[in-house]
Design an enzyme around this catalytic site. Sequence first.
Site, PDB file in Angstrom:
ATOM      1  N   GLN A  23      40.984  47.183  50.300  1.00 14.12           N
ATOM      2  CA  GLN A  23      41.026  45.727  50.427  1.00 14.12           C
ATOM      3  C   GLN A  23      41.106  45.326  51.902  1.00 14.12           C
ATOM      4  O   GLN A  23      40.484  44.370  52.334  1.00 14.12           O
ATOM      5  CB  GLN A  23      42.222  45.164  49.644  1.00 14.12           C
ATOM      6  CG  GLN A  23      42.170  43.660  49.437  1.00 14.12           C
ATOM      7  CD  GLN A  23      41.017  43.215  48.542  1.00 14.12           C
ATOM      8  OE1 GLN A  23      40.583  43.956  47.671  1.00 14.12           O
ATOM      9  NE2 GLN A  23      40.501  42.020  48.766  1.00 14.12           N
ATOM     10  N   TRP A  46      36.913  33.826  51.536  1.00  8.81           N
ATOM     11  CA  TRP A  46      35.871  34.584  50.843  1.00  8.81           C
ATOM     12  C   TRP A  46      36.339  35.931  50.307  1.00  8.81           C
ATOM     13  O   TRP A  46      35.770  36.456  49.354  1.00  8.81           O
ATOM     14  CB  TRP A  46      34.679  34.799  51.793  1.00  8.81           C
ATOM     15  CG  TRP A  46      34.196  33.492  52.343  1.00  8.81           C
ATOM     16  CD1 TRP A  46      34.436  32.991  53.593  1.00  8.81           C
ATOM     17  CD2 TRP A  46      33.448  32.494  51.639  1.00  8.81           C
ATOM     18  NE1 TRP A  46      33.878  31.744  53.715  1.00  8.81           N
ATOM     19  CE2 TRP A  46      33.263  31.414  52.533  1.00  8.81           C
ATOM     20  CE3 TRP A  46      32.911  32.404  50.352  1.00  8.81           C
ATOM     21  CZ2 TRP A  46      32.571  30.258  52.170  1.00  8.81           C
ATOM     22  CZ3 TRP A  46      32.214  31.261  49.996  1.00  8.81           C
ATOM     23  CH2 TRP A  46      32.051  30.210  50.901  1.00  8.81           C
ATOM     24  N   VAL A  47      37.300  36.508  50.952  1.00  2.00           N
ATOM     25  CA  VAL A  47      37.791  37.817  50.497  1.00  2.00           C
ATOM     26  C   VAL A  47      39.314  37.725  50.395  1.00  2.00           C
ATOM     27  O   VAL A  47      39.959  37.245  51.320  1.00  2.00           O
ATOM     28  CB  VAL A  47      37.432  38.941  51.513  1.00  2.00           C
ATOM     29  CG1 VAL A  47      37.937  40.285  51.018  1.00  2.00           C
ATOM     30  CG2 VAL A  47      35.936  38.990  51.764  1.00  2.00           C
ATOM     31  N   ALA A  48      39.855  38.185  49.276  1.00  2.00           N
ATOM     32  CA  ALA A  48      41.312  38.107  49.118  1.00  2.00           C
ATOM     33  C   ALA A  48      41.998  38.926  50.210  1.00  2.00           C
ATOM     34  O   ALA A  48      41.581  40.042  50.523  1.00  2.00           O
ATOM     35  CB  ALA A  48      41.698  38.643  47.741  1.00  2.00           C
ATOM     36  N   HIS A  60      42.786  43.350  42.056  1.00  2.00           N
ATOM     37  CA  HIS A  60      42.172  44.677  41.926  1.00  2.00           C
ATOM     38  C   HIS A  60      43.114  45.778  42.411  1.00  2.00           C
ATOM     39  O   HIS A  60      42.980  46.927  42.025  1.00  2.00           O
ATOM     40  CB  HIS A  60      40.844  44.727  42.671  1.00  2.00           C
ATOM     41  CG  HIS A  60      39.759  43.987  41.941  1.00  2.00           C
ATOM     42  ND1 HIS A  60      39.128  44.503  40.841  1.00  2.00           N
ATOM     43  CD2 HIS A  60      39.232  42.758  42.134  1.00  2.00           C
ATOM     44  CE1 HIS A  60      38.233  43.628  40.395  1.00  2.00           C
ATOM     45  NE2 HIS A  60      38.287  42.551  41.154  1.00  2.00           N
ATOM     46  N   ASP A  99      35.831  43.822  37.099  1.00  2.00           N
ATOM     47  CA  ASP A  99      34.696  42.910  37.122  1.00  2.00           C
ATOM     48  C   ASP A  99      33.626  43.519  36.235  1.00  2.00           C
ATOM     49  O   ASP A  99      33.253  44.679  36.423  1.00  2.00           O
ATOM     50  CB  ASP A  99      34.150  42.766  38.551  1.00  2.00           C
ATOM     51  CG  ASP A  99      35.121  42.051  39.462  1.00  2.00           C
ATOM     52  OD1 ASP A  99      36.044  41.398  38.944  1.00  2.00           O
ATOM     53  OD2 ASP A  99      34.967  42.149  40.683  1.00  2.00           O
ATOM     54  N   GLU A 141      34.981  32.719  38.699  1.00  2.00           N
ATOM     55  CA  GLU A 141      34.454  34.081  38.663  1.00  2.00           C
ATOM     56  C   GLU A 141      34.207  34.487  37.209  1.00  2.00           C
ATOM     57  O   GLU A 141      35.085  35.084  36.575  1.00  2.00           O
ATOM     58  CB  GLU A 141      35.431  35.076  39.313  1.00  2.00           C
ATOM     59  CG  GLU A 141      35.560  34.909  40.808  1.00  2.00           C
ATOM     60  CD  GLU A 141      36.191  36.120  41.500  1.00  2.00           C
ATOM     61  OE1 GLU A 141      36.596  37.065  40.801  1.00  2.00           O
ATOM     62  OE2 GLU A 141      36.270  36.106  42.731  1.00  2.00           O
ATOM     63  N   HIS A 173      35.389  38.317  36.254  1.00  2.00           N
ATOM     64  CA  HIS A 173      36.665  38.980  36.577  1.00  2.00           C
ATOM     65  C   HIS A 173      37.614  38.857  35.377  1.00  2.00           C
ATOM     66  O   HIS A 173      38.068  37.762  35.043  1.00  2.00           O
ATOM     67  CB  HIS A 173      37.259  38.323  37.825  1.00  2.00           C
ATOM     68  CG  HIS A 173      38.567  38.917  38.266  1.00  2.00           C
ATOM     69  ND1 HIS A 173      38.720  39.619  39.450  1.00  2.00           N
ATOM     70  CD2 HIS A 173      39.794  38.914  37.695  1.00  2.00           C
ATOM     71  CE1 HIS A 173      39.991  40.011  39.570  1.00  2.00           C
ATOM     72  NE2 HIS A 173      40.660  39.577  38.517  1.00  2.00           N
TER      73      HIS A 173
HETATM   74 ZN   LIG Z   1      37.295  40.782  40.595  1.00  2.00          ZN
END
Ligand SMILES: [Zn+2]
Length: 271
Positions: free
Chosen positions: A145, A173-175, A182, A189, A237, A240
């Site tokens: 991540q 845009w990205v956790a 995740h 996903d 999403e 997900h």
């Molecule tokens: Zn996901």
Amino acid sequence: MARRTGSSCRRRWYRKFLLLLLGLALFCAGFVLGSARAAEEENAARNIHMEEPAVGTTDDLLQPSSEEQQPSGGCLPEGETWELRLVNAAHVLPEDFQVPELTELYGGHAVDSRVYPALQRMMDDCRAEGLEPMICSSYRTRDKQEELFQNKMDSLLTQGYSREDAGDEAARWVARPGTSEHETGLAVDIVDTGYQLLDQRQETTPVQQWLMDNCAAYGFILRYPTDKSDLTGIGYEPWHYRYVGEEAARTIMEQGLCLEEYLDRWAGEMR
Ligand SMILES: [Zn+2]
């Protein structure tokens, strides 16, 4: 004298023979245990048919959010069970968080072993309907991540963003590391093999329509519904899925809630 030498030779020979037997026995035991474990792992991996990761994975796309990150330290309030662990920008996983046990799947994927049987059943039943679901993202380490987040940061920095702005923009845009479900091994996903892009059109695929209708029966929820972005902090999403257990999943999906709302109500009832 000659007899004594002969007897000591025999003793030495017996000792060597016994050592050889012992070695052989240990080798056989190791081989049997190793084969059993390998067979078990192979079965686990084989059960969920995994193909290559989807093209153009842009997972955990965050909607612009004015919410500041407020790490709470604990994401599992007293009384909650593991499957209801809340992970979002305000509930950061502890740095040393580790999934107790992972089950490896095809394609380098893995999930929390406690979730695996339900996921397996869901995938099997979906396929039994003639559909082709495909897992394209699953358990991610904190390092992975961090790498995804850093890649996004780097690309923004090369575009001329300041370090601070790049961090804020990347988080849209990205956790951020520690805030992606995740990392818990409880989220996957899933896309339709016939349409693998992670965009809104995914919701129209036969696989997503089946999953949305049936995931709760297996303890999964569509974690980021289109109308809950202001509460989840994450954009729609339609791929997900998050394991929360059957009881919570039925309530959440039937009542059109998101996990944050469910936990608020649940916590309220407990007070
Ligand atoms: Zn996901």
